[in-house]
Scaffold this motif. Structure first.
Motif, mmCIF file in Angstrom:
data_model
loop_
_atom_site.group_PDB
_atom_site.id
_atom_site.type_symbol
_atom_site.label_atom_id
_atom_site.label_comp_id
_atom_site.label_asym_id
_atom_site.label_seq_id
_atom_site.Cartn_x
_atom_site.Cartn_y
_atom_site.Cartn_z
ATOM 1 N N PHE B 113 0.840 -1.205 0.000
ATOM 2 C CA PHE B 113 0.000 0.000 0.000
ATOM 3 C C PHE B 113 0.876 1.257 0.000
ATOM 4 C CE2 PHE B 113 -2.033 3.131 2.974
ATOM 5 C CZ PHE B 113 -2.973 3.622 2.099
ATOM 6 N N LEU B 114 1.884 1.267 0.854
ATOM 7 C CA LEU B 114 2.743 2.454 0.953
ATOM 8 C C LEU B 114 3.511 2.688 -0.353
ATOM 9 C CD1 LEU B 114 3.927 2.004 4.637
ATOM 10 C CD2 LEU B 114 2.672 3.977 3.743
ATOM 11 N N TRP B 115 4.010 1.599 -0.934
ATOM 12 C CA TRP B 115 4.718 1.755 -2.214
ATOM 13 C C TRP B 115 3.778 2.368 -3.254
ATOM 14 C CZ3 TRP B 115 9.737 0.906 -3.885
ATOM 15 C CH2 TRP B 115 9.934 1.029 -5.265
ATOM 16 N N ASP B 116 2.584 1.869 -3.289
ATOM 17 C CA ASP B 116 1.602 2.350 -4.263
ATOM 18 C C ASP B 116 1.278 3.824 -4.064
ATOM 19 O OD1 ASP B 116 -0.256 2.362 -6.313
ATOM 20 O OD2 ASP B 116 -1.873 1.583 -5.050
ATOM 21 N N ILE B 117 0.953 4.192 -2.853
ATOM 22 C CA ILE B 117 0.520 5.591 -2.690
ATOM 23 C C ILE B 117 1.681 6.572 -2.835
ATOM 24 C CG2 ILE B 117 -1.501 5.050 -1.271
ATOM 25 C CD1 ILE B 117 0.177 6.240 1.091
ATOM 26 N N TYR B 118 2.916 6.096 -2.657
ATOM 27 C CA TYR B 118 4.058 6.988 -2.884
ATOM 28 C C TYR B 118 4.627 6.825 -4.301
ATOM 29 C CZ TYR B 118 3.967 8.369 2.013
ATOM 30 O OH TYR B 118 3.592 8.889 3.234
ATOM 31 N N HIS B 119 3.955 6.037 -5.119
ATOM 32 C CA HIS B 119 4.351 5.946 -6.524
ATOM 33 C C HIS B 119 3.149 6.197 -7.441
ATOM 34 C CE1 HIS B 119 7.873 4.072 -4.634
ATOM 35 N NE2 HIS B 119 8.518 4.433 -5.713
ATOM 36 N N LYS B 122 -2.379 3.651 -7.614
ATOM 37 C CA LYS B 122 -3.410 2.887 -8.319
ATOM 38 C C LYS B 122 -4.654 2.694 -7.463
ATOM 39 C CE LYS B 122 -0.059 0.102 -10.828
ATOM 40 N NZ LYS B 122 0.750 -0.988 -10.306
ATOM 41 N N ILE B 123 -4.413 2.497 -6.182
ATOM 42 C CA ILE B 123 -5.551 2.208 -5.307
ATOM 43 C C ILE B 123 -6.508 3.402 -5.252
ATOM 44 C CG2 ILE B 123 -4.493 2.989 -3.119
ATOM 45 C CD1 ILE B 123 -5.827 0.446 -1.850
ATOM 46 N N LEU B 124 -5.946 4.584 -5.450
ATOM 47 C CA LEU B 124 -6.795 5.776 -5.467
ATOM 48 C C LEU B 124 -7.510 5.870 -6.813
ATOM 49 C CD1 LEU B 124 -4.437 8.396 -3.758
ATOM 50 C CD2 LEU B 124 -6.034 6.775 -2.708
ATOM 51 N N ALA B 125 -6.753 5.594 -7.869
ATOM 52 C CA ALA B 125 -7.341 5.632 -9.203
ATOM 53 C C ALA B 125 -8.483 4.623 -9.324
ATOM 54 C CB ALA B 125 -6.268 5.345 -10.248
ATOM 55 N N PRO B 130 -10.926 6.751 -0.726
ATOM 56 C CA PRO B 130 -11.149 8.150 -1.124
ATOM 57 C C PRO B 130 -9.814 8.879 -1.230
ATOM 58 C CG PRO B 130 -12.488 7.550 0.789
ATOM 59 C CD PRO B 130 -11.545 6.434 0.557
ATOM 60 N N ARG B 131 -9.607 9.573 -2.312
ATOM 61 C CA ARG B 131 -8.356 10.273 -2.586
ATOM 62 C C ARG B 131 -7.941 11.202 -1.439
ATOM 63 N NH1 ARG B 131 -5.424 11.071 -7.266
ATOM 64 N NH2 ARG B 131 -6.625 9.530 -8.394
ATOM 65 N N GLU B 132 -8.896 11.991 -0.954
ATOM 66 C CA GLU B 132 -8.529 13.004 0.039
ATOM 67 C C GLU B 132 -8.173 12.366 1.391
ATOM 68 O OE1 GLU B 132 -11.401 12.595 -1.343
ATOM 69 O OE2 GLU B 132 -13.065 12.730 0.086
ATOM 70 N N LEU B 133 -8.667 11.142 1.586
ATOM 71 C CA LEU B 133 -8.363 10.455 2.837
ATOM 72 C C LEU B 133 -6.856 10.174 2.950
ATOM 73 C CD1 LEU B 133 -10.073 9.303 5.175
ATOM 74 C CD2 LEU B 133 -9.893 7.086 4.064
ATOM 75 N N VAL B 134 -6.256 9.898 1.800
ATOM 76 C CA VAL B 134 -4.817 9.627 1.776
ATOM 77 C C VAL B 134 -4.035 10.920 1.578
ATOM 78 C CG1 VAL B 134 -2.970 8.470 0.505
ATOM 79 C CG2 VAL B 134 -5.132 7.281 0.932
ATOM 80 N N LEU B 135 -4.357 11.625 0.503
ATOM 81 C CA LEU B 135 -3.547 12.795 0.139
ATOM 82 C C LEU B 135 -3.736 13.949 1.117
ATOM 83 C CD1 LEU B 135 -3.999 12.656 -3.741
ATOM 84 C CD2 LEU B 135 -2.332 11.507 -2.285
ATOM 85 N N ALA B 338 -9.850 1.579 8.903
ATOM 86 C CA ALA B 338 -11.182 1.081 8.546
ATOM 87 C C ALA B 338 -11.178 0.408 7.178
ATOM 88 C CB ALA B 338 -12.172 2.241 8.565
ATOM 89 N N TYR B 339 -10.253 0.835 6.317
ATOM 90 C CA TYR B 339 -10.209 0.290 4.962
ATOM 91 C C TYR B 339 -9.248 -0.891 4.829
ATOM 92 C CZ TYR B 339 -12.737 4.479 3.542
ATOM 93 O OH TYR B 339 -13.673 5.455 3.404
ATOM 94 N N MET B 340 -8.580 -1.255 5.928
ATOM 95 C CA MET B 340 -7.525 -2.254 5.833
ATOM 96 C C MET B 340 -8.004 -3.580 5.219
ATOM 97 S SD MET B 340 -4.314 -2.366 6.014
ATOM 98 C CE MET B 340 -3.846 -0.928 6.976
ATOM 99 N N PRO B 341 -9.194 -4.087 5.564
ATOM 100 C CA PRO B 341 -9.637 -5.321 4.901
ATOM 101 C C PRO B 341 -9.705 -5.160 3.385
ATOM 102 C CG PRO B 341 -11.001 -4.851 6.820
ATOM 103 C CD PRO B 341 -10.132 -3.648 6.611
ATOM 104 N N ARG B 342 -10.118 -3.999 2.922
ATOM 105 C CA ARG B 342 -10.198 -3.775 1.476
ATOM 106 C C ARG B 342 -8.797 -3.645 0.880
ATOM 107 N NH1 ARG B 342 -14.955 0.865 1.399
ATOM 108 N NH2 ARG B 342 -16.151 -0.029 3.132
ATOM 109 N N ILE B 343 -7.880 -3.044 1.667
ATOM 110 C CA ILE B 343 -6.501 -2.894 1.181
ATOM 111 C C ILE B 343 -5.854 -4.274 1.010
ATOM 112 C CG2 ILE B 343 -4.193 -2.090 1.888
ATOM 113 C CD1 ILE B 343 -5.609 0.374 3.116
ATOM 114 N N ILE B 344 -6.087 -5.150 1.982
ATOM 115 C CA ILE B 344 -5.552 -6.513 1.895
ATOM 116 C C ILE B 344 -6.105 -7.214 0.657
ATOM 117 C CG2 ILE B 344 -5.554 -8.793 3.008
ATOM 118 C CD1 ILE B 344 -5.501 -7.272 5.727
ATOM 119 N N LYS B 345 -7.367 -7.087 0.486
ATOM 120 C CA LYS B 345 -8.031 -7.715 -0.661
ATOM 121 C C LYS B 345 -7.470 -7.160 -1.969
ATOM 122 C CE LYS B 345 -11.339 -10.382 -2.208
ATOM 123 N NZ LYS B 345 -11.307 -11.822 -1.943
ATOM 124 N N TYR B 346 -7.279 -5.855 -2.017
ATOM 125 C CA TYR B 346 -6.847 -5.186 -3.244
ATOM 126 C C TYR B 346 -5.450 -5.638 -3.672
ATOM 127 C CZ TYR B 346 -5.706 -1.399 -6.504
ATOM 128 O OH TYR B 346 -5.332 -0.681 -7.606
#
Lengths: 373, 487
Positions: B113-119, B122-125, B130-135, B338-346
């Motif tokens: 997840f961290l690699w993705d959001i700092y590169h 995709k998970i946001l795309a 939600p984009r603003e939740l991360v950014l 709260a989104y961790m189960p979805r992150i694992i799945k993704y």
């Protein structure tokens, strides 16, 4: 399944890891403070014995003189009597030269050195500290004081024993030795200086009964009485005692022996670790040792004992400064001028106040905890 | 109370009663498990006074050893120990298997997840988060964008806070992916246990916890620049005034590396050096126990005296490795949790092995509706806050408080999540009046280098106050030795 644990192999030693400058500095101070505590206990103890058996003037004042604490002492106390002096030097946390303050800074250094020193060293210092810090006025009453000093001495000796038996013999050990013996040498010169002059006020007294008991007390405070007797069974004169404490080649607290130890440790850093940086300190050390070896105690006294000891103390201070410059102050000078090391935990290393009293170390001030997790 | 002439046969659990909640020793999932039964019977044979004597000895030893956190005031330094309860917390091999796999899965997902959001983000795309939740998250570090951390590992050391509900299910309460602390207590507690209760430990197969330092050292060495054969690893600590300083010392010793402070390090030509008596020596990997904010005044807080100027630049250029990486806080944030189960799945296409505590996301319509309908039975937490600020515990709140909270929630639903109140499992604990049930949690530690390894054990924190669910050391919490049975 995760892969099996593989040990990472390092070179056995020597060329290996270089000691952090901050550790070197803290090691020197840990050794100095522990040595200072022992000397302080010795002097309180012997003064306590001495003042009880003598009708002469107040002996308690000389402790204040040895430590050059007149100003601080008389700012809060009027009488240099046993109760005040003992309180000042054992319990008073406002007095940086009290046992309570010294064990505290010793432990703070030990805490900084926890990654380096043995667990046994740390545990003992910690327990010693906790014991000292719970002492109250009741523990320094007339009937307790001598026992208390004996316990303090014993704790310091235990520290020495644990250190000897468990401290890894690398650069840290040499810095420990430098600190310990610089402090011990300094303390011996202070003892001789003050006693020689306070005990020798008038020609008429020399050789009298009082005088002798005073001088044997001086020897006892340095644990030198029996050694002295063995070496010089027939005479006990102030000059001979001073000579023994300064120039004897075999007595472990004599000035000349402590200098030899410092010299040895500095030399080891150069030969074992190729640290050329201690050159200034070694040169100064050679000069100091030469001046001691070239003179008899009579010559020193004729030329002025006090002036001589003052000069020795100054040289010892310079040696400490040379060591600091070589191994931490200059070695660690900021490379970029923009690096500001000012407040928290970043006292300029090696900074110390130079008063007439013992050298002390500047420590950083605690600040709020910056890590939340 | 028995007089000297009537030696009552002791029963440590005589006053224990029937535990109300899931009890780790007395009412586990498999109460007849032979090793657990053996431990229980050995414990039963102690009398309370004997156990208390040993507890007193243990406490004195912790104090003497300086296994303490120190509270500094102007004039004094007060040492506190973390209270240590002698009755161990037991995990069977079967239970541990679930935890171990679950933790590895979670850490793997967090790193991806961290690699993705700092590169590429995709998970946001893909609209999973939600984009603003991360950014817009205060723990998101734009400085990290595009920085290729070695082996793709951001979180080298992770602590997963796990609780058990009244069914005995393990649930993740929180991820700690920044600078989690407590592992020193796991190991010291075991040492203490072996010294103080050898008769309880004897002959029971307990997984060793002694490997941690070597594993950590290996993970740090593995991430050092590849061309360095014998990398210099250091542990960066804020110094002796930090409450966790004991742990920093402990880990530096276990790893056999120098403990440095910011002032011991200097950056020159984008390389990091430590100041030694022989001059500057290059450092290749840093296990830092300093928050992001303090690491480098050039990049983060300019007033920080604890960090090292130029460190992040040296890191970015690949001349030094830093663990944990900067910017991992975005992954252990409450909102992301709260989104961790979805992150694992993704990322892994797997269902979570360890469930979250059921969490309603109030920024989503369903979650908000459910929360509003069940406010009196839920814990509602604002996502941006930490330390329990601004939350409401429904069952403990008054009507008026609930009404007031409802208004706040409706004004900014995206700022809230809600969870049911969990009845944490309990474990027998030596208390003033004897042995009583107290609530516990568990924090296993995972070390990630080439792969992820979980220390078999973990910090079991216990709420010493009767009925309390708060296990934090600042609020009367203590700890227990955690035994993972080998079979």
């Amino acid at each position: 399944m995760s892969p099996p644990v593989e040990q990472i192999q390092h070179e056995p030693l020597r060329a290996g890891q270089a000691l952090l400058s901050r550790y070197a500095e803290s090691t020197v101070w840990l050794a100095r403070y522990m040595e200072r505590i022992e000397n302080l206990a010795r002097i309180i103890d012997v003064t306590d014995t001495f003042t009880r058996t003598s009708q002469t003037e107040n002996g308690w004042r000389s402790i204040i003189q040895i430590n050059a604490d007149e100003e601080r002492f008389y700012a809060t106390r009027r009488e240099a009597d046993v109760a005040n002096v003992a309180e000042f030097y054992v319990l008073d946390r406002e007095n940086p030269n009290s046992i309570a303050s010294l064990i505290h800074v010793a432990r703070e250094n030990a805490r900084a050195l926890r990654p380096l020193i043995s667990t046994e060293m740390w545990t003992h210092i910690n327990m010693f500290h906790n014991w000292v810090r719970q002492l109250t006025r009741r523990d320094i009453g007339p009937s307790q004081l001598s026992g208390l000093c004996a316990r303090v001495k014993q704790e310091c000796q235990t520290h020495n024993g644990i250190t000897e038996g468990t401290f890894y013999r690398d650069q840290g050990w040499y810095f420990y030795s430098i600190g310990k013996y610089l402090e011990r040498g300094d303390q011996t010169t202070r003892l001789v200086d003050i006693k020689y002059h306070t005990l020798l006020p008038r020609e008429a007294r020399i050789g009298s009964q009082v005088d002798l008991s005073q001088w044997s007390a001086v020897l006892r405070s340095a644990a030198a009485y029996h050694a002295y007797r063995r070496v010089m069974p027939r005479s006990l004169t102030p000059a001979a005692v001073a000579g023994f404490l300064l120039l004897n080649n075999a007595f472990p607290r004599s000035l000349i022996l402590t200098l030899r130890q410092v010299n040895w440790a500095l030399g080891q850093l150069r030969t074992d670790y190729g640290l050329r940086r201690g050159g200034d300190a070694l040169e100064r050390m050679d000069e100091l040792r030469a001046s001691l070896e070239d003179q008899t105690i009579q010559q020193i006294i004729v030329r002025g004992l006090h002036e001589f000891l003052d000069w020795v103390q100054l040289q010892l201070r310079h040696i400490q400064d040379d060591v600091a410059d070589a191994f931490w102050t200059l070695a660690t000078a900021p490379i970029e001028p923009a690096v500001a090391i000012q407040t928290f935990g970043a006292a300029p290393p090696g900074a110390m106040s130079q008063t007439m009293g013992g050298m002390t170390q500047t420590m950083g001030k605690p600040e709020p905890d910056p890590v939340q997790t | 109370m028995s007089g000297p002439s009537t030696p009552a046969s002791p029963d440590l659990f005589s006053g224990y009663g029937t535990p109300r909640f899931f009890c780790e020793i007395m009412k586990g999932l498999d109460p007849n498990e032979p090793t657990v039964s053996l431990i229980r019977e050995r414990l039963r044979a102690f009398d309370v006074e004997e156990l208390r004597r040993r507890a007193t000895a243990a406490e004195a030893e912790l104090y003497n050893l300086g296994i303490t956190f120190t509270i500094y005031s102007d004039r004094d330094a007060i040492d506190r120990i973390l209270p240590f309860d002698l009755i161990p917390r037991i995990l069977t091999a079967k239970e541990w298997d679930v935890i171990e796999r679950g933790v590895i899965q979670r850490v793997t997902a967090i790193n991806q997840f961290l690699w993705d959001i700092y590169h590429d983000q995709k998970i946001l795309a893909d609209g999973i988060l939600p984009r603003e939740l991360v950014l817009g998250n205060s723990n998101f570090r734009p400085e990290m964008m595009g920085l290729d951390v070695p082996m793709g590992v951001y979180v080298h050391v992770n602590g997963t806070d796990i609780v058990r509900d009244d069914q005995g299910r393990f649930l993740v309460l929180e991820d700690n992916a920044r600078t989690p602390s407590g592992v020193s207590y796991v190991i010291e507690n075991r040492h203490m246990m072996l010294r103080v209760l050898p008769d309880l430990v004897a002959g029971i197969g307990i997984r060793s916890v002694d490997e941690y330092g070597v594993r950590l050292q290996q993970a740090m060495a593995a991430m050092a620049p590849a061309e360095v054969l014998d990398p210099q690893v250091v542990l960066l600590s804020p110094g002796i005034y930090n409450a966790a300083y004991f742990e920093h010392v402990f880990l530096a010793r276990e790893m056999g590396v120098p403990l440095v402070e910011g002032r011991d390090l200097v950056v020159e030509n984008a390389r990091v050096y430590m100041r030694t008596i022989a001059g500057l020596r290059q450092v290749h990997a840093i296990y830092r126990r300093l928050n992001d904010d303090f690491l480098d005044p050039d990049v983060f807080r300019p007033d920080s005296q604890l960090g090292v100027r130029g460190l992040v630049d040296a890191w970015r250029r690949g001349n030094v490795a830093i663990a944990n990486a900067v910017g991992t806080g975005v992954a252990d944030d409450k909102a992301i949790y709260a989104y961790m189960p979805r992150i694992i799945k993704y990322y892994l296409d797997e269902d979570p092995i360890l469930d979250n505590v059921e969490t309603n996301i109030c920024r989503e319509r369903e979650g908000l509706q459910y929360t509003l309908d069940n406010l009196a039975n839920l814990v509602v937490k604002p996502v941006g806050e930490s330390g329990g600020y601004g939350l409401i515990i429904g069952p403990h709140a008054t009507r008026a408080e609930l009404d007031e909270f409802r208004v706040k929630l409706l004004a900014d639903p995206a700022n809230y999540i809600s969870q049911p109140v969990i009845n944490l499992s309990t474990a027998p604990t030596l208390c003033e009046d004897g042995v009583e049930p107290r609530h516990v949690d568990l924090r296993p530690f995972a070390v990630t280098g080439q792969s992820t390894w979980v220390l078999p054990g973990g910090l079991s924190r216990v709420a010493l106050k009767k009925g309390s669910l708060v296990v934090n050391s600042s609020q009367g919490g203590g700890s227990k030795d955690t035994w993972v049975l080998s079979s």
